[in-house]
Each structure stands twice: as C-alpha cells, then as structure tokens.
Design a protein around this motif. Sequence first.
Motif, PDB file in Angstrom:
ATOM      1  N   VAL A  17       0.841  -1.202   0.000  1.00 47.70           N
ATOM      2  CA  VAL A  17       0.000   0.000   0.000  1.00 47.70           C
ATOM      3  C   VAL A  17       0.876   1.253   0.000  1.00 47.70           C
ATOM      4  O   VAL A  17       0.604   2.216  -0.731  1.00 47.70           O
ATOM      5  N   LEU A  18       1.941   1.246   0.790  1.00 45.69           N
ATOM      6  CA  LEU A  18       2.841   2.399   0.800  1.00 45.69           C
ATOM      7  C   LEU A  18       3.443   2.632  -0.584  1.00 45.69           C
ATOM      8  O   LEU A  18       3.539   3.771  -1.040  1.00 45.69           O
ATOM      9  N   ARG A  19       3.852   1.571  -1.245  1.00 47.74           N
ATOM     10  CA  ARG A  19       4.415   1.706  -2.597  1.00 47.74           C
ATOM     11  C   ARG A  19       3.382   2.288  -3.566  1.00 47.74           C
ATOM     12  O   ARG A  19       3.701   3.123  -4.394  1.00 47.74           O
ATOM     13  N   GLU A  20       2.146   1.814  -3.459  1.00 52.46           N
ATOM     14  CA  GLU A  20       1.098   2.263  -4.381  1.00 52.46           C
ATOM     15  C   GLU A  20       0.749   3.735  -4.186  1.00 52.46           C
ATOM     16  O   GLU A  20       0.606   4.478  -5.147  1.00 52.46           O
ATOM     17  N   TYR A  21       0.606   4.158  -2.929  1.00 55.57           N
ATOM     18  CA  TYR A  21       0.113   5.506  -2.671  1.00 55.57           C
ATOM     19  C   TYR A  21       1.191   6.530  -2.347  1.00 55.57           C
ATOM     20  O   TYR A  21       0.985   7.724  -2.551  1.00 55.57           O
ATOM     21  N   ALA A  22       2.304   6.103  -1.848  1.00 55.01           N
ATOM     22  CA  ALA A  22       3.348   7.054  -1.472  1.00 55.01           C
ATOM     23  C   ALA A  22       4.600   6.886  -2.312  1.00 55.01           C
ATOM     24  O   ALA A  22       5.471   7.752  -2.294  1.00 55.01           O
ATOM     25  N   LEU A  99       6.102  11.553   3.637  1.00 55.15           N
ATOM     26  CA  LEU A  99       5.292  10.470   4.164  1.00 55.15           C
ATOM     27  C   LEU A  99       5.336  10.497   5.690  1.00 55.15           C
ATOM     28  O   LEU A  99       6.400  10.668   6.281  1.00 55.15           O
ATOM     29  N   VAL A 130       1.750  12.175   2.051  1.00 55.06           N
ATOM     30  CA  VAL A 130       0.786  11.151   2.460  1.00 55.06           C
ATOM     31  C   VAL A 130       0.886  10.876   3.956  1.00 55.06           C
ATOM     32  O   VAL A 130       1.977  10.672   4.485  1.00 55.06           O
ATOM     33  N   PHE A 132      -0.224   7.961   6.318  1.00 56.01           N
ATOM     34  CA  PHE A 132      -0.650   6.572   6.264  1.00 56.01           C
ATOM     35  C   PHE A 132      -0.896   6.096   7.681  1.00 56.01           C
ATOM     36  O   PHE A 132      -0.013   6.184   8.529  1.00 56.01           O
TER      37      PHE A 132
END
Length: 135
Positions: A17-22, A99, A130, A132
């Motif tokens: 998820v971190l890779r996808e959004y951040a 982030l 972002v 998270f």
Amino acid sequence: MEVPAAAERNKGPILAVLREYAGLGSRRSQNLGGEGAKKAVNDAKTRPCPAGAEVGFGAHSISAYVEATGLPNLLPPILLDVSQGWETWGGTQPATLDLLVSINMMHIAELRCTEGLFKGAGVLLKPGGVLFTYG
C-alpha cells in the motif's frame, strides 16, 4: 531479534500500500509508534537513500532494533508526545515530509493524540504528502 508474528504477517501488505500511494525512493518519512519500527526497517530495506526516521515511544527498544539491522538510511528514534504541538517533534520542519506513517497508535491512544497526529501532519507534510495510518 524476535519480531512479533503480526508485524511479520502485515509487513508485505502494508509495504504494498505504501508503494502504491506514497511511492518509494529518495523521500523523507517518519513513522510514529513503536510498532512502526518493524515497518520502517522493512521500508528502509527497499529504498536506496531516504532518511526513514522512526519517531515514537519505546525509544530504547526501537534503538536496539534499528541498531541490530545496521541499515544506514534509518535514523535513530526521537522520543515525542504526539499530543503536543508539532514544534516538539524533534526539530522536524514544516512541509519537509513526503510520508508520515502511524501504525498501531490511534486505537490505543487518547483522542488528543489522534488530533495531534492530524494537526502535525497538516503542517509537516509537503503538498501532496501522504499520511498513512493503520491500527
């Protein structure tokens, strides 16, 4: 070093998820809360050169964990009280973070801590940065 089963089980999905959004790369991030240390180490292993700073409580155990990994792009922990103003968060300057990660803090902390997290994120994250949260 022993890693809790839940942290081991969740690190892959959280990192995805971190890779996808951040994204990953040379970004500046901070992780809030002791459980975030395991995620920060996992994150630091996948990045070439960001200063992935672990920030939170339990600084002694986090320091030991960070030291044991030997990762050069993972900064030592900063002890802070997230319910206090962002100005007390170890010298982090406004609009300098790409982030901000908070894992396993909000569900156990007082409401003022969650409010402090969101207020701090509003100041410390760069435009497009972002926040998270998990747990």
